[in-house]
Write a protein that holds these residues in place. Structure first.
Motif, PDB file in Angstrom:
ATOM      1  N   GLY A 149     -15.082  10.707   3.365  1.00  0.00           N
ATOM      2  CA  GLY A 149     -14.947   9.972   2.203  1.00  0.00           C
ATOM      3  C   GLY A 149     -14.088   8.655   2.415  1.00  0.00           C
ATOM      4  O   GLY A 149     -13.774   7.864   1.378  1.00  0.00           O
ATOM      5  N   GLY A 150     -14.281   8.009   3.504  1.00  0.00           N
ATOM      6  CA  GLY A 150     -13.868   6.728   3.661  1.00  0.00           C
ATOM      7  C   GLY A 150     -14.934   5.619   3.345  1.00  0.00           C
ATOM      8  O   GLY A 150     -15.765   5.208   4.042  1.00  0.00           O
ATOM      9  N   ILE A 151     -14.860   5.352   1.979  1.00  0.00           N
ATOM     10  CA  ILE A 151     -16.025   4.784   1.257  1.00  0.00           C
ATOM     11  C   ILE A 151     -15.656   3.004   1.335  1.00  0.00           C
ATOM     12  O   ILE A 151     -16.785   2.517   0.859  1.00  0.00           O
ATOM     13  N   GLY A 152     -14.619   2.686   1.795  1.00  0.00           N
ATOM     14  CA  GLY A 152     -14.303   1.360   1.785  1.00  0.00           C
ATOM     15  C   GLY A 152     -13.233   1.103   0.680  1.00  0.00           C
ATOM     16  O   GLY A 152     -13.214   2.080  -0.356  1.00  0.00           O
ATOM     17  N   MET A 153     -12.633  -0.161   0.626  1.00  0.00           N
ATOM     18  CA  MET A 153     -11.694  -0.397  -0.547  1.00  0.00           C
ATOM     19  C   MET A 153     -11.931  -1.878  -1.041  1.00  0.00           C
ATOM     20  O   MET A 153     -12.678  -2.484  -0.530  1.00  0.00           O
ATOM     21  N   THR A 154     -11.042  -2.167  -2.096  1.00  0.00           N
ATOM     22  CA  THR A 154     -11.137  -3.621  -2.537  1.00  0.00           C
ATOM     23  C   THR A 154     -10.243  -4.453  -1.603  1.00  0.00           C
ATOM     24  O   THR A 154      -9.472  -4.091  -0.986  1.00  0.00           O
ATOM     25  N   ASP A 155     -10.463  -5.915  -1.708  1.00  0.00           N
ATOM     26  CA  ASP A 155      -9.586  -6.721  -0.829  1.00  0.00           C
ATOM     27  C   ASP A 155      -8.120  -6.483  -1.402  1.00  0.00           C
ATOM     28  O   ASP A 155      -7.201  -6.753  -0.541  1.00  0.00           O
ATOM     29  N   THR A 156      -7.952  -6.296  -2.696  1.00  0.00           N
ATOM     30  CA  THR A 156      -6.669  -6.129  -3.309  1.00  0.00           C
ATOM     31  C   THR A 156      -5.772  -4.831  -2.663  1.00  0.00           C
ATOM     32  O   THR A 156      -4.906  -4.954  -2.156  1.00  0.00           O
ATOM     33  N   GLU A 157      -6.708  -3.613  -2.460  1.00  0.00           N
ATOM     34  CA  GLU A 157      -6.121  -2.604  -1.714  1.00  0.00           C
ATOM     35  C   GLU A 157      -5.724  -2.836  -0.209  1.00  0.00           C
ATOM     36  O   GLU A 157      -4.838  -2.206   0.389  1.00  0.00           O
ATOM     37  N   TYR A 158      -6.980  -3.815   0.417  1.00  0.00           N
ATOM     38  CA  TYR A 158      -6.563  -3.965   1.763  1.00  0.00           C
ATOM     39  C   TYR A 158      -5.516  -4.915   1.944  1.00  0.00           C
ATOM     40  O   TYR A 158      -4.701  -4.570   2.866  1.00  0.00           O
ATOM     41  N   GLN A 159      -5.357  -5.675   1.013  1.00  0.00           N
ATOM     42  CA  GLN A 159      -4.039  -6.582   1.069  1.00  0.00           C
ATOM     43  C   GLN A 159      -2.830  -5.589   1.019  1.00  0.00           C
ATOM     44  O   GLN A 159      -1.710  -5.857   1.611  1.00  0.00           O
ATOM     45  N   SER A 160      -2.947  -4.544   0.034  1.00  0.00           N
ATOM     46  CA  SER A 160      -1.955  -3.583  -0.018  1.00  0.00           C
ATOM     47  C   SER A 160      -1.419  -3.188   1.170  1.00  0.00           C
ATOM     48  O   SER A 160      -0.159  -2.813   1.695  1.00  0.00           O
ATOM     49  N   GLN A 161      -2.421  -2.590   1.941  1.00  0.00           N
ATOM     50  CA  GLN A 161      -2.270  -2.094   3.361  1.00  0.00           C
ATOM     51  C   GLN A 161      -1.355  -2.956   3.883  1.00  0.00           C
ATOM     52  O   GLN A 161      -0.495  -2.344   4.675  1.00  0.00           O
ATOM     53  N   MET A 162      -1.817  -4.157   4.221  1.00  0.00           N
ATOM     54  CA  MET A 162      -1.100  -4.959   5.209  1.00  0.00           C
ATOM     55  C   MET A 162       0.331  -5.259   4.724  1.00  0.00           C
ATOM     56  O   MET A 162       1.202  -5.340   5.504  1.00  0.00           O
ATOM     57  N   SER A 163       0.508  -5.582   3.245  1.00  0.00           N
ATOM     58  CA  SER A 163       1.821  -5.702   2.783  1.00  0.00           C
ATOM     59  C   SER A 163       2.749  -4.293   3.166  1.00  0.00           C
ATOM     60  O   SER A 163       3.840  -4.403   3.550  1.00  0.00           O
ATOM     61  N   LEU A 164       2.260  -3.258   2.636  1.00  0.00           N
ATOM     62  CA  LEU A 164       3.107  -2.091   2.963  1.00  0.00           C
ATOM     63  C   LEU A 164       3.241  -1.838   4.525  1.00  0.00           C
ATOM     64  O   LEU A 164       4.363  -1.175   5.041  1.00  0.00           O
ATOM     65  N   TRP A 165       2.258  -1.708   5.296  1.00  0.00           N
ATOM     66  CA  TRP A 165       2.371  -1.501   6.743  1.00  0.00           C
ATOM     67  C   TRP A 165       3.337  -2.470   7.318  1.00  0.00           C
ATOM     68  O   TRP A 165       3.927  -2.361   8.313  1.00  0.00           O
ATOM     69  N   SER A 166       3.440  -3.626   6.915  1.00  0.00           N
ATOM     70  CA  SER A 166       4.257  -4.894   7.407  1.00  0.00           C
ATOM     71  C   SER A 166       5.821  -4.514   7.121  1.00  0.00           C
ATOM     72  O   SER A 166       6.455  -4.589   7.667  1.00  0.00           O
ATOM     73  N   ILE A 167       6.016  -4.186   5.559  1.00  0.00           N
ATOM     74  CA  ILE A 167       7.282  -3.901   5.259  1.00  0.00           C
ATOM     75  C   ILE A 167       7.898  -2.527   5.966  1.00  0.00           C
ATOM     76  O   ILE A 167       8.868  -2.259   6.065  1.00  0.00           O
ATOM     77  N   MET A 168       6.888  -1.624   6.295  1.00  0.00           N
ATOM     78  CA  MET A 168       7.476  -0.240   6.957  1.00  0.00           C
ATOM     79  C   MET A 168       7.681  -0.419   8.375  1.00  0.00           C
ATOM     80  O   MET A 168       7.667   0.483   9.253  1.00  0.00           O
ATOM     81  N   ALA A 169       7.497  -1.912   9.153  1.00  0.00           N
ATOM     82  CA  ALA A 169       7.442  -2.112  10.294  1.00  0.00           C
ATOM     83  C   ALA A 169       6.679  -1.086  11.283  1.00  0.00           C
ATOM     84  O   ALA A 169       7.026  -0.681  12.153  1.00  0.00           O
ATOM     85  N   SER A 170       5.090  -0.833  10.602  1.00  0.00           N
ATOM     86  CA  SER A 170       4.459  -0.082  11.171  1.00  0.00           C
ATOM     87  C   SER A 170       3.522  -1.115  12.364  1.00  0.00           C
ATOM     88  O   SER A 170       3.435  -2.432  12.110  1.00  0.00           O
ATOM     89  N   PRO A 171       3.133  -0.565  13.447  1.00  0.00           N
ATOM     90  CA  PRO A 171       2.306  -1.547  14.420  1.00  0.00           C
ATOM     91  C   PRO A 171       1.082  -2.024  13.306  1.00  0.00           C
ATOM     92  O   PRO A 171       0.655  -1.278  12.444  1.00  0.00           O
ATOM     93  N   LEU A 172       0.703  -3.100  13.569  1.00  0.00           N
ATOM     94  CA  LEU A 172      -0.329  -3.927  12.752  1.00  0.00           C
ATOM     95  C   LEU A 172      -1.452  -4.040  13.925  1.00  0.00           C
ATOM     96  O   LEU A 172      -1.918  -4.851  14.697  1.00  0.00           O
ATOM     97  N   ILE A 173      -2.357  -2.877  13.752  1.00  0.00           N
ATOM     98  CA  ILE A 173      -3.725  -2.841  14.718  1.00  0.00           C
ATOM     99  C   ILE A 173      -4.988  -2.890  13.959  1.00  0.00           C
ATOM    100  O   ILE A 173      -5.182  -2.047  13.249  1.00  0.00           O
TER     101      ILE A 173
END
Length: 402
Positions: free
Chosen positions: A263-287
């Motif tokens: 089901g990985g059909i892709g996301m909007t740029d808004t959703e991609y930006q959310s992943q970047m924001s959330l991964w960043s504030i959760m101190a997850s590796p950014l890969i």
């Protein structure tokens, strides 16, 4: 006098030894680019060299993405002395030559193996050859090992034993190698992985290129599914010990392959930006895992936002705590080294909505200057914030007390 001199020399020795023991690998979450989601196991040294070139040319290395990780599929079996070797068709120059090339670009090189006889994709793995493989990786000038757990027993005790054995082998190898534990969170590695020698550990199954898992299928996680697991683990993160929420799918747009499965059909740029924001504030590796050679402007804007990256790479090493949690709104708070605070506000709903919050509700007393890290400007001053948040958008602010 001689006694004083010997005592002085001994003190220097103890201090030096103590400094070596206290050295922290991965003091901030690792950043880089990984082969898996874009290439799967169809990898070639030419592609990796091109990605290294593109990481420099696009400014990714300058922004902090200083690793290239070779995932599964590089292996060519073992030689007549049981030394693991690279596939000569995929890596005709050898891994050591590739390491020299990417090091010359200011990039470190990571590699992949598995704590069983075969990897997830069915290639040669490292069980029973831990010390030999660790020495080989060190001789190739490898900087990072992602250690998977396919074809291994389900119990936790065996996992602890196998990961500890490889981490000890890496320490004996003569080279500093960051150790990424990848057993997908099923044995709760946040309780034991650091003690087993890991510097980061996956907390969930593989990320797919979608917002949410809408099926009951296991191993079909979207961004929200991973968020809801990883967000609860903030107490276990810190310098040299990170909760790994898996790769960024920013810029993949539903590309067929590993992240496009289930089901990985892709996301909007808004959703991609959310992943970047959330991964960043959760101190997850950014890969990152997109095609760095051919990025559109929205993808560049998301991946190269240095103000957002600075939140992820903050030296204090705190993972944000989720202070507001309901079906519509999530609010995260992350203290920063200089006394400022990062705040993320996520609208989980399918519609745009207005939101207001008093900073005191988050335990933040006083007045603050509020900088929007995506708009790159100050958007308010005072004891509260209110505004409109788009569907699946995450506002990311940096608060400075005034």
């Amino acid at each position: 006098m001689r006694k004083f001199f010997l005592l002085f020399v001994f003190s220097l020795y103890v201090c030096a030894a103590s400094g070596q023991q206290q050295k922290t690998l991965a003091p901030t979450p690792p950043m880089g680019w990984m082969t898996w989601n874009f290439f799967a196991d169809n990898i070639h040294e030419k592609d990796i060299r091109e990605m290294a070139d593109a990481m420099v040319a696009t400014g990714m290395v300058e922004a902090g993405y200083d690793y290239i990780f070779i995932d599964d599929g590089w292996q060519g079996g073992r030689d007549n002395r049981n030394n693991i070797i690279a596939d000569p068709k995929k890596f005709p120059s050898g891994i050591k030559a590739l390491a020299e090339y990417v090091h010359g670009k200011g990039i470190k090189l990571g590699i992949y193996s598995d704590a069983a006889q075969l990897t997830c994709a069915g290639y040669t793995a490292s069980l029973g050859f831990e010390e030999q493989d660790a020495k080989t990786f060190a001789s190739w000038d490898i900087d990072y090992l992602k250690y998977d757990y396919c074809h291994a027993p389900k119990d936790s005790a065996t996992a602890v034993e196998r990961y500890t054995k490889m981490s000890e082998a890496l320490r004996k190898s003569g080279r500093d190698i960051v150790f990424g534990i990848c057993e997908w969170g099923q044995r709760e590695p946040w309780h034991w992985a650091a003690e087993a020698g890991g510097h980061l550990w996956r907390t969930t199954y593989d990320v797919r290129d979608k917002w949410k898992n809408l099926s009951d299928q296991e191993n079909a996680e979207g961004i929200i599914d991973i968020l809801d697991i990883n967000a609860e683990l903030h107490a276990y993160a810190g310098p040299g010990r990170w909760n790994d929420a898996d790769m960024l799918v920013v810029g993949l747009y539903g590309k067929p392959g590993p992240s496009g499965d289930l089901g990985g059909i892709g996301m909007t740029d808004t959703e991609y930006q959310s992943q970047m924001s959330l991964w960043s504030i959760m101190a997850s590796p950014l890969i990152a895992t997109n095609d760095v050679r051919n990025m559109n402007e929205p993808t560049k804007r998301i991946l190269l936002n240095k103000e957002v990256i600075a939140v992820n790479q903050d030296p204090l090493g705190k993972q944000a705590e989720r202070k507001v949690k309901n079906d519509t709104w999530n609010v995260f708070v992350k203290p920063l080294e200089n006394g400022e605070v990062a705040v993320a506000i996520l609208n989980r709903d399918g519609k745009s909505k207005n939101y207001s919050i008093k900073w005191a509700e988050l335990g933040l007393d006083g007045k603050y200057e509020v900088r929007d890290l995506w708009e790159h400007k100050t958007v308010g001053k005072g004891k509260s914030w209110k505004g409109r948040v788009q569907s699946h958008e995450t506002k990311l602010f940096r608060l400075k007390k005034i």
